[in-house]
Enzyme design. Structure first.
Site, mmCIF file in Angstrom:
data_model
loop_
_atom_site.group_PDB
_atom_site.id
_atom_site.type_symbol
_atom_site.label_atom_id
_atom_site.label_comp_id
_atom_site.label_asym_id
_atom_site.label_seq_id
_atom_site.Cartn_x
_atom_site.Cartn_y
_atom_site.Cartn_z
ATOM 1 N N ARG A 103 0.880 -1.183 0.000
ATOM 2 C CA ARG A 103 0.000 0.000 0.000
ATOM 3 C C ARG A 103 0.905 1.215 0.000
ATOM 4 O O ARG A 103 1.704 1.408 0.926
ATOM 5 C CB ARG A 103 -0.897 0.009 1.238
ATOM 6 C CG ARG A 103 -1.530 1.374 1.476
ATOM 7 C CD ARG A 103 -2.591 1.382 2.535
ATOM 8 N NE ARG A 103 -3.784 0.703 2.078
ATOM 9 C CZ ARG A 103 -4.982 0.843 2.653
ATOM 10 N NH1 ARG A 103 -5.120 1.628 3.692
ATOM 11 N NH2 ARG A 103 -6.025 0.196 2.193
ATOM 12 N N HIS A 130 -7.664 0.935 -5.998
ATOM 13 C CA HIS A 130 -7.833 0.093 -4.807
ATOM 14 C C HIS A 130 -8.518 -1.215 -5.231
ATOM 15 O O HIS A 130 -9.675 -1.470 -4.903
ATOM 16 C CB HIS A 130 -8.676 0.850 -3.769
ATOM 17 C CG HIS A 130 -8.574 0.295 -2.379
ATOM 18 N ND1 HIS A 130 -7.769 -0.782 -2.060
ATOM 19 C CD2 HIS A 130 -9.191 0.653 -1.221
ATOM 20 C CE1 HIS A 130 -7.896 -1.044 -0.764
ATOM 21 N NE2 HIS A 130 -8.742 -0.199 -0.238
ATOM 22 N N GLN A 133 -10.163 -3.899 -2.696
ATOM 23 C CA GLN A 133 -11.455 -3.423 -2.186
ATOM 24 C C GLN A 133 -12.565 -3.757 -3.185
ATOM 25 O O GLN A 133 -13.641 -4.232 -2.813
ATOM 26 C CB GLN A 133 -11.378 -1.902 -1.971
ATOM 27 C CG GLN A 133 -12.664 -1.266 -1.499
ATOM 28 C CD GLN A 133 -12.966 -1.584 -0.041
ATOM 29 O OE1 GLN A 133 -12.119 -1.400 0.816
ATOM 30 N NE2 GLN A 133 -14.157 -2.062 0.242
ATOM 31 N N ASP A 225 -17.225 7.324 -0.632
ATOM 32 C CA ASP A 225 -15.947 7.211 0.078
ATOM 33 C C ASP A 225 -15.600 8.598 0.617
ATOM 34 O O ASP A 225 -16.226 9.597 0.246
ATOM 35 C CB ASP A 225 -14.868 6.695 -0.893
ATOM 36 C CG ASP A 225 -13.511 6.497 -0.225
ATOM 37 O OD1 ASP A 225 -13.470 6.373 1.020
ATOM 38 O OD2 ASP A 225 -12.489 6.470 -0.946
ATOM 39 N N CYS A 265 -16.244 1.907 1.572
ATOM 40 C CA CYS A 265 -15.056 1.074 1.821
ATOM 41 C C CYS A 265 -14.552 1.214 3.252
ATOM 42 O O CYS A 265 -13.842 0.342 3.735
ATOM 43 C CB CYS A 265 -13.963 1.449 0.829
ATOM 44 S SG CYS A 265 -13.456 3.166 0.957
ATOM 45 N N ARG A 293 -13.521 -8.285 2.987
ATOM 46 C CA ARG A 293 -12.124 -8.056 2.602
ATOM 47 C C ARG A 293 -11.318 -9.315 2.914
ATOM 48 O O ARG A 293 -10.477 -9.733 2.119
ATOM 49 C CB ARG A 293 -11.522 -6.862 3.369
ATOM 50 C CG ARG A 293 -12.200 -5.517 3.189
ATOM 51 C CD ARG A 293 -12.107 -4.944 1.801
ATOM 52 N NE ARG A 293 -10.740 -4.744 1.301
ATOM 53 C CZ ARG A 293 -9.898 -3.785 1.688
ATOM 54 N NH1 ARG A 293 -10.251 -2.897 2.601
ATOM 55 N NH2 ARG A 293 -8.676 -3.679 1.161
HETATM 56 N N1 CP Z 1 -11.043 0.133 3.062
HETATM 57 C C1 CP Z 1 -9.753 0.048 3.419
HETATM 58 O O1 CP Z 1 -8.868 -0.179 2.599
HETATM 59 O O2 CP Z 1 -9.528 0.188 4.753
HETATM 60 P P1 CP Z 1 -8.104 0.365 5.462
HETATM 61 O O3 CP Z 1 -7.558 1.701 5.012
HETATM 62 O O4 CP Z 1 -8.415 0.338 6.923
HETATM 63 O O5 CP Z 1 -7.209 -0.748 5.035
HETATM 64 N N1 NVA Z 2 -9.866 6.885 -0.815
HETATM 65 C C1 NVA Z 2 -9.398 6.501 0.488
HETATM 66 C C2 NVA Z 2 -9.593 5.037 0.697
HETATM 67 C C3 NVA Z 2 -9.181 4.511 2.047
HETATM 68 C C4 NVA Z 2 -9.343 3.053 2.178
HETATM 69 C C5 NVA Z 2 -7.932 6.877 0.638
HETATM 70 O O1 NVA Z 2 -7.173 6.689 -0.315
HETATM 71 O O2 NVA Z 2 -7.559 7.385 1.692
#
Ligand code: CP
Ligand code: NVA
Length: 306
Positions: A103, A130, A133, A225, A265, A293
């Site tokens: 990530r 993502h 997700q 989101d 999400c 997930r």
């Molecule tokens: N939705 C999601 O990716 O959550 P986290 O940021 O907690 O991993």
């Molecule tokens: N769009 C958000 C998703 C978090 C899971 C971010 O990138 O922070």
């Protein structure tokens, strides 16, 4: 070797059916307490340069349940944080573990890990996409609606990483997809073109609009989101103003099908992109979505590392 970096590039129509089948099987086995050590002796390195609750826990627990192990490597601890290159990191990890989940900010860093390494790479979120997700989301919709093809998902708010992957995934699954975002915050054309290409094959529709009500009209799934993604914290005050009209509230939900589900999400910011009434109301499936997930990620792990 299979990577899972970009939903459009890495998941074929057949792969999608297969991944959902494995995820359902993983979920059934987990619930029934049936051992499924399909990755016995395998290791997954998990690199995080952004925060995470769901992605970290689901991949870590998922590897454990599959009989393998996961290593949490935060930016603060590994040498990437002190400037070691992606090139060297990819080579070093390829000699020790069986797969990498990452990530991070730059999507190209994930592609470079895959390019320079010799093991599967899974994208656990970048500024652009993502995809893990999106698979969990399709699993959740399938469970709640009994299928995917012919349904309509409306995403309202920021055309961000989550929206881009949903656009790719829904078109691949034969779902109609509508994105309702301010003109300057809609999904990049690249993702729209990819979705249109797959929609032409599956016979679904893609609608890009600035009107949240037009997006939500007749939707089976309403999705939103955060307005301020990780890395955009300084823009928060400005974004709250820009997205004000795009809040998912009861009025907007009433433009969707009566039995529409609400998805997010997470993490959710109640009072901003969604009201508490909708987020915690009877149409909300946010915690099923979060649990999925785990099951979806196990399918990805089995597919990539198995
Ligand atoms: N939705 C999601 O990716 O959550 P986290 O940021 O907690 O991993
Ligand atoms: N769009 C958000 C998703 C978090 C899971 C971010 O990138 O922070």
């Amino acid at each position: 070797m299979k990577h899972y970096i970009d939903f459009h590039e890495d998941v074929s129509f057949e792969d999608l059916d297969h991944l959902l089948e494995i995820a359902e099987d993983m979920k059934a086995k987990t619930k029934a307490g049936i051992e499924h050590h399909l990755l016995k002796g395998k290791s997954l390195a998990m690199i995080f340069t952004k925060s995470s609750t769901r992605t970290r826990v689901s991949f870590e627990v998922g590897m454990y349940q599959l009989g393998g192990q996961a290593l949490f490597l935060s930016n603060n601890d590994i040498q990437i944080g002190r400037g070691e290159s992606i090139y060297d990191t990819a080579h070093v990890l390829s000699g020790m573990v069986d797969g990498i989940m990452i990530r991070t900010f730059k999507h190209s860093d994930v592609e470079d890990l895959a390019k320079y390494g010799s093991i599967p790479v899974i994208n656990g979120l970048t500024d652009d996409q993502h995809p893990t997700q999106a698979l969990a989301d399709l699993l959740t919709i399938k469970e709640h609606k009994g299928g995917l093809k012919g349904l309509k998902l409306a995403y309202v708010g920021d055309g961000n990483n989550v929206a881009n992957s949903l656009l790719q995934a829904c078109a691949k699954a034969g779902m109609d997809v509508a994105i309702g975002s301010p003109a300057d915050y809609t999904c990049p054309d690249k993702y729209v073109q990819q979705a249109l290409k797959d929609a032409a094959v599956t016979g679904s529709k893609v609608l890009m609009t600035t009107d949240p009500f037009e997006a939500v009209e007749g939707a089976d799934v309403v999705y939103t989101d955060t307005w301020t993604s990780m890395g955009q914290e300084e823009e928060k005050a400005m974004r709250v103003k820009i997205f004000e009209k795009y809040q998912v509230n009861s009025k907007l939900m009433s433009a969707a099908h009566k039995d529409a589900i609400f998805m997010h999400c997470l993490p959710a910011y109640r009072g901003y992109e969604v009201t508490e009434e909708v987020c915690d109301g009877p149409q909300s499936v946010i915690f099923d979505e979060a649990e999925n997930r785990l099951h979806a990620h196990k399918a990805i792990l089995v597919n990539c590392l198995g």
